[in-house]
Design an enzyme around this catalytic site. Structure first.
Site: not given
Length: 369
Positions: A205, A234, A313, A315, A338
Site C-alpha cells: 500500500h 501487501d 508511518g 507501514s 501492514s
C-alpha cells in the site's frame, strides 16, 4: 527398544534438532507407567519445537501456541496418537474439536463472502475457532450482515469487537519518504536479486502511492518502486537508483543495527520485534497466522497477527525474530508491517505480511551492502 515409526526429517535445522535432543521421540510402550511431562521452554525453543512438530503430525493438529505462564508449548490435537507424539516431544497436547483443515475450510468460506471493511478473521489456536473481529466502524446493516454470516458457521466461528479502528499504517525500519506523494513509510528489508540492482521490500500500500523514494522529506531520489501488490497481498519492491549504504540489518533505534541473516515464516508464540520510523522498536508475540484483514481499500489474506504495537508511518517496516529477554546477535526477517488497530499508547494488534511471500515473488534474498 524398537525404532520409532516417526521419522526425523533429514532437513531439520540444527536448532530444532538441539531443542529435541534430550527428548525420546519413540511413543510410549504398552508397559510404560507414566507419560513424559511437558518441558519448560523459552519462547525461542518453543517456536523451534512447533516448527518441527508441524511436519510430524500430518494434519492431526490444529495449531499451537506458547503459554508464557507455564513456559510450555501447547499443541492442539484431534486424536490420541497425536497426543502421544506431542507429549513425547516435550510439549503439552490439548485435545480439541476442530482440525486445522476444518478451521482453514471455514476461513476459506469466509474469504469467499463480500468484504466488510473493518473486519478481520482467521484460525486461533487458543480457542480452536475461527475468530472474527469487527472494529467500531462496523455498525447498522454491515453489523447485521456480519452477524448473519458468522451465525451461519455455527460453533466454528467466534465473534469479537475491537475498541479502535482498523487501518493501514501509512502517514503523510528507517523513514523513507515519497517524492511524488506526501507520505512516509518505513523500509522493510534490503534485498538482492541475481543480475539486478539491489533494492528493498516494503508494504504494497506504500508502493501503490509512492513511486520515487527519498531518505529525507523533499530530498533527492534514492530508489524507485518497480512493483507493488495491494490489496490481496501487501508488499512492494523498490530498486536503488543512487549509491547509498544499505546493509542487511534493521535499526534498533538504540545506536545498534541488528544483522539480518535469513528469512522464515512465523509460528504462533514467536517473539518478534518491529522497527518503524514513527515509533522506533517495539516487541511482541505472534498471536495467529493466516489472517484475513478487510481494509477500506480491500481484502488482504495470509497476514500474521501480533500484539506488537504500531502507528502511521510504521507501514512497511521490519518484523524480525527478537526476544528482548535474550537479545540475539543476529536475526531472521519474518514480516513487513501492514496495518492494525490501536497505537503504542493504548496498545492494539498489528498485522504483518510474511516476508517470504515477497522474496519468493521477486526472486530475492535478504542482503545488502
Amino acid at each position: 527398544m524398537k525404532p520409532s515409526r516417526i521419522r526425523v526429517r533429514a532437513a531439520l535445522a540444527a536448532t530444532a534438532t538441539a531443542a529435541l535432543a534430550a527428548v525420546s521421540l519413540t511413543p510410549q510402550s504398552a508397559g510404560a507407567s507414566t507419560a513424559a511431562a511437558p518441558r519448560a521452554l523459552s519462547a525461542v525453543s518453543a517456536g523451534q519445537l512447533a516448527r518441527t512438530l508441524l511436519g510430524r503430525l500430518k494434519g492431526q493438529d490444529a495449531g499451537s501456541y506458547y503459554d508464557e505462564g507455564s513456559r510450555r508449548l501447547v499443541v492442539d490435537v484431534v486424536d490420541r496418537a497425536a497426543e502421544t507424539v506431542v507429549r513425547a516431544a516435550g510439549a503439552e497436547p490439548k485435545l480439541v474439536t476442530y482440525s486445522q483443515a476444518e478451521l482453514d475450510s471455514t476461513k476459506a468460506a469466509l474469504d469467499a463472502t463480500p468484504a466488510i471493511p473493518g473486519t478481520t478473521w482467521g484460525p486461533d489456536a487458543r480457542t480452536n475457532r475461527v475468530v472474527v473481529t469487527a472494529d467500531p466502524t462496523v455498525t447498522g446493516a454491515k453489523l447485521a450482515r456480519l452477524k448473519k454470516t458468522v451465525g451461519s458457521f455455527g460453533d466454528t466461528v467466534l465473534m469479537r469487537r475491537t475498541a479502535t479502528k482498523l487501518t493501514r499504517f501509512i502517514a503523510g525500519g528507517d523513514a523513507i519518504w515519497g517524492r511524488d506523494f506526501s507520505a512516509r513509510c518505513s523500509v522493510g528489508f534490503n534485498v538482492k536479486r541475481a543480475g539486478k540492482p539491489d533494492g528493498f521490500v516494503t508494504a504494497g500500500h506504500c508502493g501503490n502511492v509512492i513511486k520515487s523514494w527519498a531518505q529525507t522529506q523533499g530530498g533527492p531520489e534514492i530508489a524507485k518502486t518497480v512493483d507493488s501488490k495491494f490489496p490481496g497481498t501487501d508488499f512492494a519492491l523498490a530498486e536503488y537508483t543512487a549509491t547509498v549504504d544499505h546493509p542487511s540489518a534493521v535499526n534498533l533505534y538504540n545506536g545498534r543495527l541488528l544483522p539480518i541473516t535469513g528469512a522464515r515464516d512465523a509460528v504462533v508464540g514467536d517473539k518478534v520485534g518491529r522497527s518503524g520510523s514513527t515509533t522506533d522498536v517495539h516487541f511482541g508475540t505472534v498471536l495467529a497466522v493466516n489472517q484475513t484483514v478487510n481494509y477500506q481499500e480491500g481484502r488482504v489474506t495470509g497476514l500474521v497477527k501480533t500484539d506488537a504495537c504500531a502507528q502511521p508511518g510504521d507501514s512497511g517496516g521490519a518484523f524480525f525474530d527478537y526476544d528482548p529477554q535474550n537479545p540475539p546477535a543476529s536475526s531472521s526477517a519474518v514480516g513487513i508491517t501492514s496495518g492494525g488497530d490501536g497505537d503504542c499508547m493504548m496498545g492494539g494488534n498489528t498485522f504483518f505480511q510474511p516476508v517470504t511471500a515477497a522474496l519468493n515473488a521477486y526472486g530475492a534474498t535478504v542482503g545488502g551492502s
